[in-house]
Design an enzyme around this catalytic site. Structure first.
Site: not given
Ligand code: EZ4
Ligand code: CO
Length: 398
Positions: A147, A159, A206, A208, A232, A258, A279, A312, A335, A398
């Site tokens: 990625r 980010y 991504d 985001h 993504e 996600e 995801r 996380d 991932e 985001w």
């Protein structure tokens, strides 16, 4: 068999992790991950005050019944706090059932559909040379897919791109955003990466959730020459209908989910085949039981799995993901951001990462333990995800 105790363990061996440990009258224990980045204590309270008392005395083998009782019985359905708490229970009970059976969890999910689990890793850089170094580092680690995230010209902090500053944990860091600058610069970044690393390397990106549907449509089109594995979270997908517009305009494959926590978040996206990869993580989707149902729904529409695997999600959530990845037929990619060395010590595990591929191992259950003493030596530290502001100060998506 009866549940006689359940404890919530909060630890920070590099990042905060919320773990549920369920104990039975026969001495068999199970672990589940309930980590919700930036809102950890809400899940701790939900579990400790409202879930653990309901579990005591119940039969740990009744996984589906327990799941339905926690989901329907609360009256207040869905939501990330609720679903992370239910996920921890679901995974801990699967861990117990598989340990009692003497089998690794993937065997109870139908057995292995493949030999090993393909992953992708993260590369990022503030500029092209830094990005190339990062890609080379991931390739040296064996990752078969990467990625790619970069800084944006004119923006100080973006980010997902390391800026060397240590964040003040108690308050969210403010990062910068400018959609125009991002849309203008990103195709050139992928052009440079293709020139340097060739056409074969599997590349992902991504966004985001930072674009509107029409901006996402343009980005997807602009990236088509660079043959991405996926784009993504191109747009915030509470508005599932917006993906119809993106889909009409681009053949770049799309991955989303996600931040979703139930199958209802996917009804339009999967039902109309507007995306290519789902995801969701075991940890944020209510556990192994509902995620397996989502993958079966996705399979009817030729959509594959791509379980969220950032730092996380704890090794407990990671282990649960790897068992599912090995077992389901419509696996896409996993991932895998990895964890700190100390995190691996707090959560000793049977899963392995070799040459860019994961395997859950053959230990009964999830194949994961929790060193509670070491966990206690690394207590919770407040930490928040950053927020994005435009140059005039407006908060951005985001
Ligand atoms: O930003 O897990 O695809 N991975 C990601 C992650 C998320 C974090 C948020 O907690 O987007 O890096
Ligand atoms: Co993401």
């Amino acid at each position: 068999m009866k549940i006689v105790d359940a404890r919530v363990v909060l630890t920070s061996p590099g990042r905060n992790f919320v773990t549920l440990k369920v104990e039975t009258d026969e001495g068999v224990t199970g672990l589940g991950d309930a980590t919700l980045n930036g809102r950890e204590l809400a899940v701790v309270g939900y579990l400790r005050d409202h879930v653990v008392p309901l579990l005591l005395g119940t039969d740990p083998h009744r996984i589906e019944d327990t799941w339905q009782a926690l989901y329907r019985g609360a009256y207040w359905r869905r939501g990330p706090v609720t679903m992370a708490a239910i996920a921890a229970v679901d995974v801990a009970l699967w861990d117990i059932k598989a340990k009692v059976a003497g089998l690794p969890l993937y065997q109870l999910l139908g057995g292995a559909s493949r030999e090993r689990v393909r992953t992708y890793g993260h590369a990022s850089g503030r500029d092209i040379p830094e990005l190339f170094d990062s890609i080379r580092a991931r390739l040296a680690e064996g990752y078969p897919a990467i990625r790619v995230q970069t800084g944006v010209p004119g923006l100080e902090r973006v980010y997902g791109v390391h800026h060397g500053a240590t964040p003040d944990g108690a308050r969210p860091v403010v990062e910068d955003w400018d959609t125009g600058a991002y849309l203008r610069s990103l195709p050139g970044v992928f052009d440079a990466v293709r020139q340097e690393f060739g056409p074969e390397l599997t590349l992902l990106h991504d966004a985001h959730h930072r674009l509107t549907p029409i901006q996402a449509a343009r980005l997807g089109k602009d990236l088509e020459p660079y043959d991405l594995f996926w784009l993504e979270d191109c747009t915030p997908a509470e508005n599932q209908d917006g993906l119809r517009l993106v889909r009409r305009h681009t053949t770049t494959p799309l991955a989303i989910g996600e931040v979703f926590n139930t199958v209802f978040d996917y009804q339009t996206l999967v039902g109309e085949q507007l995306i290519d990869y789902v995801r969701s993580a075991v940890t944020h989707f209510g556990g192994v039981s509902p995620l397996r149902k989502l993958f079966d729904f996705a399979a009817q529409h030729q959509i594959k799995s791509a379980i969220h695997g950032p730092e996380d999600i704890s090794p407990v959530g990671t282990a649960a993901a790897i068992h599912l990845d090995l077992a389901i037929h419509n696996f896409g990619i996993q991932e895998y951001a990895g964890h700190t060395a100390l995190t691996h010590e707090v959560f000793p595990h049977a899963y392995t990462f070799t040459d860019g591929y994961l395997h859950p191992g053959e230990a009964p259950g999830l194949g994961i333990e929790l060193d509670e003493e070491l966990a206690a030596a690394h207590p919770y530290e407040p930490a928040y995800l950053p927020i994005n502001r435009l140059q005039d100060g407006t908060i951005h998506d985001w």
